[in-house]
Design an enzyme around this catalytic site. Sequence first.
Site, PDB file in Angstrom:
ATOM      1  N   ASP A 173      46.025  48.115  41.250  1.00  0.00           N
ATOM      2  CA  ASP A 173      45.468  47.513  40.132  1.00  0.00           C
ATOM      3  C   ASP A 173      45.548  46.074  39.861  1.00  0.00           C
ATOM      4  O   ASP A 173      46.009  46.011  38.837  1.00  0.00           O
ATOM      5  CB  ASP A 173      46.265  48.002  38.666  1.00  0.00           C
ATOM      6  CG  ASP A 173      46.130  47.803  37.509  1.00  0.00           C
ATOM      7  OD1 ASP A 173      44.205  47.802  38.036  1.00  0.00           O
ATOM      8  OD2 ASP A 173      46.484  47.602  36.475  1.00  0.00           O
ATOM      9  N   ASP A 176      40.385  40.455  39.203  1.00  0.00           N
ATOM     10  CA  ASP A 176      40.124  39.813  40.361  1.00  0.00           C
ATOM     11  C   ASP A 176      40.057  39.253  41.799  1.00  0.00           C
ATOM     12  O   ASP A 176      40.942  38.405  40.925  1.00  0.00           O
ATOM     13  CB  ASP A 176      38.671  39.497  39.825  1.00  0.00           C
ATOM     14  CG  ASP A 176      37.815  40.232  38.455  1.00  0.00           C
ATOM     15  OD1 ASP A 176      38.090  41.572  39.204  1.00  0.00           O
ATOM     16  OD2 ASP A 176      37.614  39.808  37.459  1.00  0.00           O
ATOM     17  N   TYR A 242      34.264  45.966  30.846  1.00  0.00           N
ATOM     18  CA  TYR A 242      34.248  45.493  32.068  1.00  0.00           C
ATOM     19  C   TYR A 242      32.849  44.935  32.359  1.00  0.00           C
ATOM     20  O   TYR A 242      31.781  44.997  31.886  1.00  0.00           O
ATOM     21  CB  TYR A 242      34.900  45.629  33.040  1.00  0.00           C
ATOM     22  CG  TYR A 242      36.215  45.819  32.870  1.00  0.00           C
ATOM     23  CD1 TYR A 242      36.708  45.390  32.342  1.00  0.00           C
ATOM     24  CD2 TYR A 242      36.872  47.266  33.409  1.00  0.00           C
ATOM     25  CE1 TYR A 242      38.181  45.559  32.848  1.00  0.00           C
ATOM     26  CE2 TYR A 242      37.905  47.150  33.971  1.00  0.00           C
ATOM     27  CZ  TYR A 242      39.160  46.279  32.818  1.00  0.00           C
ATOM     28  OH  TYR A 242      39.989  46.704  33.530  1.00  0.00           O
TER      29      TYR A 242
HETATM   30  N1  SPM Z   1      45.937  47.534  34.356  1.00  0.00           N
HETATM   31  C1  SPM Z   1      44.362  46.941  34.106  1.00  0.00           C
HETATM   32  C2  SPM Z   1      44.692  45.612  34.679  1.00  0.00           C
HETATM   33  C3  SPM Z   1      43.393  45.354  35.042  1.00  0.00           C
HETATM   34  N2  SPM Z   1      42.623  45.316  36.477  1.00  0.00           N
HETATM   35  C4  SPM Z   1      41.179  45.038  36.481  1.00  0.00           C
HETATM   36  C5  SPM Z   1      40.681  43.793  35.668  1.00  0.00           C
HETATM   37  C6  SPM Z   1      39.072  43.714  36.339  1.00  0.00           C
HETATM   38  C7  SPM Z   1      38.592  42.940  35.347  1.00  0.00           C
HETATM   39  N3  SPM Z   1      37.628  41.965  35.573  1.00  0.00           N
HETATM   40  C8  SPM Z   1      36.690  43.057  36.081  1.00  0.00           C
HETATM   41  C9  SPM Z   1      35.376  42.727  36.840  1.00  0.00           C
HETATM   42  C10 SPM Z   1      34.916  43.239  37.597  1.00  0.00           C
HETATM   43  N4  SPM Z   1      33.591  43.096  37.891  1.00  0.00           N
END
Ligand code: SPM
Length: 307
Positions: A173, A176, A242
């Site tokens: 998890d 980026d 997102y």
């Molecule tokens: N437990 C939540 C953590 C989130 N992890 C993923 C975050 C991604 C954020 N950026 C998204 C970009 C999509 N291209």
Amino acid sequence: MAAEENVVESTDFPVKENNENGISSVIPGWFSEISPMWPGEAHSLKVEKILFEGKSEYQNVMVFQSSTYGKVLVLDGVIQLTERDECAYQEMITHLPLCSIPNPKKVLVIGGGDGGVLREVARHNSVEKIDICEIDKMVVDDEFSHDLLSLTGLGVAFLKAVPEGTYDAVIVDSSDPIGPAQELFEKPFFESIARALIPGGVVCTQAESIWLHMHIIEDIVANCRQIFKGSVNYAWTTVPTYPSGMIGFMLCSTEGPPVDFKHPVNPIDENDSQSSARPLKFYNSELHTAAFCLPSFAKKAIGSKAN
Ligand code: SPM
């Protein structure tokens, strides 16, 4: 970009938010997610109150109360989760892998210090042990605790030291690939995961957006095809906050008992009754299978490399 730089404080004088053509520049009192990772676009949320701002050893951390998505966690200016739509991400990244194998017992979570993925893993009655590697203590929610949980340190180093064949499932998890999570998108990291999994073990990693980062996804798929000798699949879910409104997951299994990710063998829908403390909001078996259907352009780019 520092998280707080994305929030424009309200001013004492009236500011016209849009010009006569309806074009907004920067709107006072709103958070705008501006990043070179999605040039030319920025989703904005109205800020009611900034609840926390801090700078950890690794990144800027901010939590704010938004007017329509509840509390929002932001790392280095990028939204990680909101109260309203976190279910779409946390339930899918967890149950896509764990419902695809019959009896997950030992699970490793890398990242995920906010506790959402842990909450979801703990729904699986077969799970006896959860390890979590969160690099940044500031992200860890102090109120989250679970008897099954042991908090470890840095994911990359931890995986190298783990005995071969330790885990039934690994969930990555991550944030980026610009910043502290960069290593989590590289080939040596995937090799360490494969080593740490039992035969027929599964991994699910955050794998970005088909609208924004196809080149990253193609690299991940190519690496995974070389490393994981079971199945290699790309799935996705909607997440309104997102960038591009969606995010993908790379699901792979090691050589061993075959894993058919598209057809869950370990459904939780029935077990997870409405009487549980927090019923599932998003995941179900139909969505599980549908998550592997790709738009034609994505199928063309990655479909032939995944199976
Ligand atoms: N437990 C939540 C953590 C989130 N992890 C993923 C975050 C991604 C954020 N950026 C998204 C970009 C999509 N291209």
